[in-house]
Design a protein around this motif. Sequence first.
Motif, PDB file in Angstrom:
ATOM      1  N   THR A 195       0.694  -1.192  -0.092  1.00 49.54           N
ATOM      2  CA  THR A 195       0.090   0.085  -0.013  1.00 49.54           C
ATOM      3  C   THR A 195       0.899   1.251   0.060  1.00 49.54           C
ATOM      4  OG1 THR A 195      -0.364   0.083   2.352  1.00 49.54           O
ATOM      5  CG2 THR A 195      -1.976  -1.018   1.025  1.00 49.54           C
ATOM      6  N   ASN A 203      -2.439  -2.368   7.309  1.00 53.42           N
ATOM      7  CA  ASN A 203      -3.285  -2.551   6.298  1.00 53.42           C
ATOM      8  C   ASN A 203      -3.913  -3.881   6.336  1.00 53.42           C
ATOM      9  OD1 ASN A 203      -1.213  -4.208   5.235  1.00 53.42           O
ATOM     10  ND2 ASN A 203      -0.807  -2.461   3.355  1.00 53.42           N
ATOM     11  N   MET A 251      -9.691  -0.721   9.292  1.00 49.01           N
ATOM     12  CA  MET A 251      -8.712   0.664   9.002  1.00 49.01           C
ATOM     13  C   MET A 251      -9.279   1.658   9.903  1.00 49.01           C
ATOM     14  SD  MET A 251      -6.659  -0.502   6.958  1.00 49.01           S
ATOM     15  CE  MET A 251      -5.829   0.966   7.155  1.00 49.01           C
ATOM     16  N   HIS A 256      -6.544  -2.883  -1.820  1.00 50.10           N
ATOM     17  CA  HIS A 256      -6.495  -1.411  -1.282  1.00 50.10           C
ATOM     18  C   HIS A 256      -6.473  -0.479  -2.352  1.00 50.10           C
ATOM     19  CE1 HIS A 256      -6.242  -2.037   3.164  1.00 50.10           C
ATOM     20  NE2 HIS A 256      -5.283  -3.114   3.115  1.00 50.10           N
ATOM     21  N   TYR A 271      -6.957   1.358   2.389  1.00 53.64           N
ATOM     22  CA  TYR A 271      -5.799   2.493   2.648  1.00 53.64           C
ATOM     23  C   TYR A 271      -4.831   2.310   1.595  1.00 53.64           C
ATOM     24  CZ  TYR A 271      -1.547   4.173   4.841  1.00 53.64           C
ATOM     25  OH  TYR A 271      -0.288   4.670   4.737  1.00 53.64           O
TER      26      TYR A 271
END
Length: 262
Positions: free
Chosen positions: A8, A117, A124, A228, A247
């Motif tokens: 991420t 994550n 989250m 994500h 995220y």
Amino acid sequence: MLFYFSGTGNSLYLAQKIAEQEDTALVSIHDAVRSGEYTYEADEVVGFIFPSYFFGLPSTVKEFIEKLELKNAEKAYVFSAVTCGMITGNTTEMLRSCLAARGITLNADYVLRTVDNYVPGLMMPSPEGILEVLSIAEKDQECILQQIAKRDTGDFDTLKGKFPAIRTKTAYPIYEKIRTTKNFRVNDSLCIGCGLCAKSCNSNAIEMRDKRPVWVADRCNLCLKCLHRCRKEAIEFGKKTNQHGRYVNPNVDWKWTNGKKP
């Protein structure tokens, strides 16, 4: 030369900041494994930057290091920087052992706590909560940059937690067991067939067929990048991740993934 692996963007952002400071190049571990490139000439600074998965190495990172040929490594300042949500367990020691088997000595190891994550197991944080975590991480990151600039040596992983070896010995086999792609599914009512998941997959496990992602490998890194980064939140892992948020590091430059800063 900075070898990095990122889902991420937390580890990529840290790698980018270090690369800017040291005027050195990024090397995507995923791309290196995909192309079969394992031989490199060490620069003055060599870094390994990646997240801790189940208190151990992401599978592609482990595969890469086990095949790595780093020439003149003894002349370089070699460090690691592990990102994590809470603690790292024995991640650094696993890395140290893998590097030693390739004749590479780790001069320093750092750790950066940032946004966790792993949505299959947690919710989250709110947008405000994410900004708070990233604000603290930014200050901690600056300390790491200063230590690297000074070429500090030593063990600076302060987030191993209690009994790190036991944590890794217990949790890492679970990682090897659950990183199966059969847990991924696509919400067809949300998917727009853009293909970003397939293009960004760190395991080359996704192909687009009839404008829908299909997992063509049995296992992956479980980096959750596909989940994500999906702009429509159309990808899920298991049955609950659609309620757990998404995220992506807001500071990372996704156009800069290899070489020096464009």
